[in-house]
Design a protein around this motif. Structure first.
Motif, PDB file in Angstrom:
ATOM      1  N   THR A   1       0.832  -1.198   0.000  1.00  0.00           N
ATOM      2  CA  THR A   1       0.000   0.000   0.000  1.00  0.00           C
ATOM      3  C   THR A   1       0.869   1.250   0.000  1.00  0.00           C
ATOM      4  O   THR A   1       1.820   1.356   0.776  1.00  0.00           O
TER       5      THR A   1
ATOM      6  N   TYR B   1       0.495   5.390   0.385  1.00  0.00           N
ATOM      7  CA  TYR B   1      -0.435   6.393   0.897  1.00  0.00           C
ATOM      8  C   TYR B   1      -0.152   7.744   0.246  1.00  0.00           C
ATOM      9  O   TYR B   1       0.960   8.251   0.343  1.00  0.00           O
TER      10      TYR B   1
ATOM     11  N   TYR C   1      -3.742   4.271  -1.316  1.00  0.00           N
ATOM     12  CA  TYR C   1      -4.772   4.848  -0.461  1.00  0.00           C
ATOM     13  C   TYR C   1      -4.892   6.327  -0.797  1.00  0.00           C
ATOM     14  O   TYR C   1      -3.932   7.083  -0.702  1.00  0.00           O
TER      15      TYR C   1
ATOM     16  N   SER D   1      -6.148   9.590   0.376  1.00  0.00           N
ATOM     17  CA  SER D   1      -6.598  10.214   1.626  1.00  0.00           C
ATOM     18  C   SER D   1      -7.508  11.398   1.333  1.00  0.00           C
ATOM     19  O   SER D   1      -7.766  11.747   0.186  1.00  0.00           O
TER      20      SER D   1
ATOM     21  N   ASP E   1     -11.659   4.180  -0.753  1.00  0.00           N
ATOM     22  CA  ASP E   1     -10.516   5.078  -0.907  1.00  0.00           C
ATOM     23  C   ASP E   1      -9.277   4.364  -1.432  1.00  0.00           C
ATOM     24  O   ASP E   1      -8.206   4.956  -1.478  1.00  0.00           O
ATOM     25  N   TYR E   2      -9.408   3.109  -1.808  1.00  0.00           N
ATOM     26  CA  TYR E   2      -8.262   2.326  -2.258  1.00  0.00           C
ATOM     27  C   TYR E   2      -8.350   2.043  -3.751  1.00  0.00           C
ATOM     28  O   TYR E   2      -9.394   1.647  -4.270  1.00  0.00           O
TER      29      TYR E   2
END
Length: 147
Positions: A68, A70, A105, A107, A135-136
């Motif tokens: 992942t 971010y 991700y 945000s 949100d992914y």
């Protein structure tokens, strides 16, 4: 006695300079493209496992190692993260590693431009399996082909 010809100076400037400016700054023709992006359906309104739904994608994600990335509010760092994402997605594509998934991700500070950059990476590198859930944004490896 003959009078000298009077030339209207701003008019002469417009007559000589305007065609040159229009030639230099001529309007460009924009080509619009359409992206086909299919999102999974919400499970609450459908029977389980009917088509491309959240639960089908979650079942595919089970047991896989998810890398992942971010995306935050710092755009200069996000550019580097998106470059890393592009490299990792290409690794998945070329190695056909079905045990791993790359996820991003998005945000609250992420912009729509970040999402468009993700989709542009998918189109540019010709990825076939990617999705957006909440949100992914996930990228899956392609199924290995026989040689």
């Amino acid at each position: 006695m003959k009078r000298p010809k009077l030339f209207y100076t701003p008019g002469m400037i417009s007559l000589l300079v305007l065609p040159v400016l229009l030639y230099i700054y001529q309007p460009s023709i924009k080509e619009y493209t359409v992206l086909r992006f299919i999102l999974p359906k919400d499970d609450s309104q459908l029977p389980s496992h009917s088509g491309y739904t959240y639960s089908v994608v979650r079942d595919v994600l089970k047991g896989k190692k998810i890398h992942t990335i971010y995306l935050g509010e710092h755009n200069d760092v996000n550019e580097k993260k998106l470059a890393l994402f592009a490299r990792e997605a290409l690794k998945l594509k070329f190695y056909s590693d079905t045990t791993q998934v790359v996820g991003v991700y998005l945000s609250e500070e992420s912009t729509y431009g970040n999402f468009v950059q993700l989709v542009n990476i998918m189109v540019r590198d010709k990825h076939k399996r990617y999705t957006l859930i909440g949100d992914y944004f996930y990228v899956f490896s392609e199924v290995p082909t026989e040689l």
